[in-house]
Design a protein around this motif. Structure first.
Motif, PDB file in Angstrom:
ATOM      1  N   SER A  31       0.822  -1.200   0.000  1.00  0.00           N
ATOM      2  CA  SER A  31       0.000   0.000   0.000  1.00  0.00           C
ATOM      3  C   SER A  31       0.861   1.257   0.000  1.00  0.00           C
ATOM      4  O   SER A  31       0.573   2.230  -0.716  1.00  0.00           O
ATOM      5  CB  SER A  31      -0.933  -0.008   1.215  1.00  0.00           C
ATOM      6  OG  SER A  31      -1.722   1.165   1.254  1.00  0.00           O
ATOM      7  N   ALA A  32       1.949   1.237   0.792  1.00  0.00           N
ATOM      8  CA  ALA A  32       2.843   2.402   0.830  1.00  0.00           C
ATOM      9  C   ALA A  32       3.529   2.608  -0.514  1.00  0.00           C
ATOM     10  O   ALA A  32       3.685   3.753  -0.982  1.00  0.00           O
ATOM     11  CB  ALA A  32       3.889   2.216   1.926  1.00  0.00           C
ATOM     12  N   MET A  33       3.935   1.518  -1.162  1.00  0.00           N
ATOM     13  CA  MET A  33       4.565   1.636  -2.472  1.00  0.00           C
ATOM     14  C   MET A  33       3.600   2.199  -3.495  1.00  0.00           C
ATOM     15  O   MET A  33       3.961   3.066  -4.315  1.00  0.00           O
ATOM     16  CB  MET A  33       5.086   0.265  -2.924  1.00  0.00           C
ATOM     17  CG  MET A  33       6.266  -0.256  -2.134  1.00  0.00           C
ATOM     18  SD  MET A  33       6.800  -1.905  -2.674  1.00  0.00           S
ATOM     19  CE  MET A  33       7.211  -1.568  -4.394  1.00  0.00           C
ATOM     20  N   LEU A  45       4.015   5.649  -5.518  1.00  0.00           N
ATOM     21  CA  LEU A  45       3.941   5.729  -6.979  1.00  0.00           C
ATOM     22  C   LEU A  45       2.912   6.760  -7.418  1.00  0.00           C
ATOM     23  O   LEU A  45       3.154   7.542  -8.356  1.00  0.00           O
ATOM     24  CB  LEU A  45       3.603   4.354  -7.564  1.00  0.00           C
ATOM     25  CG  LEU A  45       4.708   3.290  -7.487  1.00  0.00           C
ATOM     26  CD1 LEU A  45       4.195   1.952  -7.990  1.00  0.00           C
ATOM     27  CD2 LEU A  45       5.920   3.734  -8.295  1.00  0.00           C
ATOM     28  N   ARG A  46       1.752   6.764  -6.738  1.00  0.00           N
ATOM     29  CA  ARG A  46       0.735   7.767  -7.080  1.00  0.00           C
ATOM     30  C   ARG A  46       1.249   9.174  -6.825  1.00  0.00           C
ATOM     31  O   ARG A  46       1.035  10.099  -7.631  1.00  0.00           O
ATOM     32  CB  ARG A  46      -0.549   7.496  -6.289  1.00  0.00           C
ATOM     33  CG  ARG A  46      -1.318   6.276  -6.755  1.00  0.00           C
ATOM     34  CD  ARG A  46      -2.725   6.277  -6.171  1.00  0.00           C
ATOM     35  NE  ARG A  46      -2.698   6.201  -4.720  1.00  0.00           N
ATOM     36  CZ  ARG A  46      -2.742   5.061  -4.032  1.00  0.00           C
ATOM     37  NH1 ARG A  46      -2.782   3.902  -4.673  1.00  0.00           N
ATOM     38  NH2 ARG A  46      -2.746   5.060  -2.712  1.00  0.00           N
ATOM     39  N   THR A 106       5.201  14.390 -10.859  1.00  0.00           N
ATOM     40  CA  THR A 106       5.701  14.504 -12.232  1.00  0.00           C
ATOM     41  C   THR A 106       4.730  15.281 -13.111  1.00  0.00           C
ATOM     42  O   THR A 106       5.130  16.135 -13.918  1.00  0.00           O
ATOM     43  CB  THR A 106       5.943  13.104 -12.814  1.00  0.00           C
ATOM     44  OG1 THR A 106       6.854  12.391 -11.972  1.00  0.00           O
ATOM     45  CG2 THR A 106       6.509  13.188 -14.215  1.00  0.00           C
ATOM     46  N   LYS A 107       3.436  14.976 -12.951  1.00  0.00           N
ATOM     47  CA  LYS A 107       2.428  15.688 -13.740  1.00  0.00           C
ATOM     48  C   LYS A 107       2.400  17.167 -13.377  1.00  0.00           C
ATOM     49  O   LYS A 107       2.316  18.034 -14.265  1.00  0.00           O
ATOM     50  CB  LYS A 107       1.052  15.057 -13.489  1.00  0.00           C
ATOM     51  CG  LYS A 107      -0.058  15.660 -14.321  1.00  0.00           C
ATOM     52  CD  LYS A 107      -1.374  14.942 -14.079  1.00  0.00           C
ATOM     53  CE  LYS A 107      -2.495  15.555 -14.922  1.00  0.00           C
ATOM     54  NZ  LYS A 107      -3.780  14.851 -14.683  1.00  0.00           N
ATOM     55  N   ALA A 108       2.492  17.469 -12.066  1.00  0.00           N
ATOM     56  CA  ALA A 108       2.490  18.874 -11.642  1.00  0.00           C
ATOM     57  C   ALA A 108       3.727  19.596 -12.172  1.00  0.00           C
ATOM     58  O   ALA A 108       3.646  20.754 -12.622  1.00  0.00           O
ATOM     59  CB  ALA A 108       2.439  18.957 -10.124  1.00  0.00           C
ATOM     60  N   ALA A 109       4.901  18.911 -12.132  1.00  0.00           N
ATOM     61  CA  ALA A 109       6.123  19.529 -12.655  1.00  0.00           C
ATOM     62  C   ALA A 109       6.008  19.795 -14.152  1.00  0.00           C
ATOM     63  O   ALA A 109       6.435  20.848 -14.655  1.00  0.00           O
ATOM     64  CB  ALA A 109       7.320  18.628 -12.365  1.00  0.00           C
ATOM     65  N   LEU A 110       5.400  18.843 -14.880  1.00  0.00           N
ATOM     66  CA  LEU A 110       5.217  19.035 -16.318  1.00  0.00           C
ATOM     67  C   LEU A 110       4.288  20.212 -16.598  1.00  0.00           C
ATOM     68  O   LEU A 110       4.542  21.018 -17.510  1.00  0.00           O
ATOM     69  CB  LEU A 110       4.659  17.746 -16.938  1.00  0.00           C
ATOM     70  CG  LEU A 110       4.431  17.758 -18.456  1.00  0.00           C
ATOM     71  CD1 LEU A 110       5.738  18.017 -19.185  1.00  0.00           C
ATOM     72  CD2 LEU A 110       3.815  16.445 -18.917  1.00  0.00           C
TER      73      LEU A 110
END
Length: 219
Positions: free
Chosen positions: A107-109, A113-114, A120-124
């Motif tokens: 669950s933590a992994m 990942l989420r 990553t999406k916010a940085a893009l």
């Protein structure tokens, strides 16, 4: 079941010792000889033997199937009891703890990942917004004057529209490090029309003034 019904039918036919023959208006009863009835007797006996054999097989299979079902149920009960005893043992408790820990780790992994995908999406999105803002700035008066100054150009020329924002554009160029040298002007006449309710058109004519400024480095 079909064997039993067939046996009954064959025996009924066999026991009919007489029959009626001839047309409807001239019936004649005759005695059926044993040789003609013997095939029905043999068929009845064969059907009876088949039915008895089937019943014997069923009588043998039913207890066997019942015993197999009982054994299967007992095995399931034994397996459930063994599972319950194992779960209460130290090994079983340790296994449950390990499973819970592994589930928490998974669950933590997944959460990491989420979060990584979201970051990553916010940085893009930020990069695209910054690139868009950069392009808009480079096309603005301030951006063009700043980039020309940073390139080391000695002169900078730009054409501006004479309107309420002219002073802001000139101040942006001066703040970028330029000193006004001279300017020239040109005029452009435009016209536009819009239809009126009576079928005529209203024509509007405008004259726009453009000024081309030449700047020198203030250094």
């Amino acid at each position: 079941m079909f064997s039993a019904v067939g046996a009954v039918i064959f025996f009924v036919i066999f026991w009919q010792t007489t029959e009626t023959v001839g047309p409807a208006w001239w019936n004649v009863r005759r005695e059926v000889p044993f040789s003609e009835r013997r095939p029905f007797l043999l068929a009845g006996i064969g059907a009876t033997v088949a039915c008895a054999t089937l019943l014997a097989v069923i009588a043998e299979l039913v207890p066997s199937l019942r015993r197999q079902c009982q054994v299967a149920r007992q095995r399931r009960r034994d397996a459930a009891e063994a599972r319950r005893i194992w779960e209460l043992s130290p090994e079983g408790r340790a296994y449950r703890v390990a499973q819970a820990t592994a589930a928490q780790q998974r669950s933590a992994m997944k959460a990491a990942l989420r979060a990584n995908r979201a970051a990553t999406k916010a940085a893009l999105i930020r990069e695209r917004a910054a690139a868009k803002a950069r392009r808009a700035w480079e096309q603005s008066t301030e951006g063009q004057a700043t980039m020309a100054y940073e390139r080391g150009d000695q002169f900078f020329s730009i054409e501006l529209t004479v309107d309420g924002d002219l002073a802001d554009h000139l101040n942006a160029v001066v703040n970028a490090g330029w000193r006004q040298q001279s300017f020239g002007r040109r005029h452009e006449r435009t016209s536009s029309s819009r239809p009126l309710y009576d079928g005529t058109h209203e024509v509007r004519r405008e004259t726009v003034e453009y000024r081309t400024y030449l700047f020198r480095r203030a250094e």
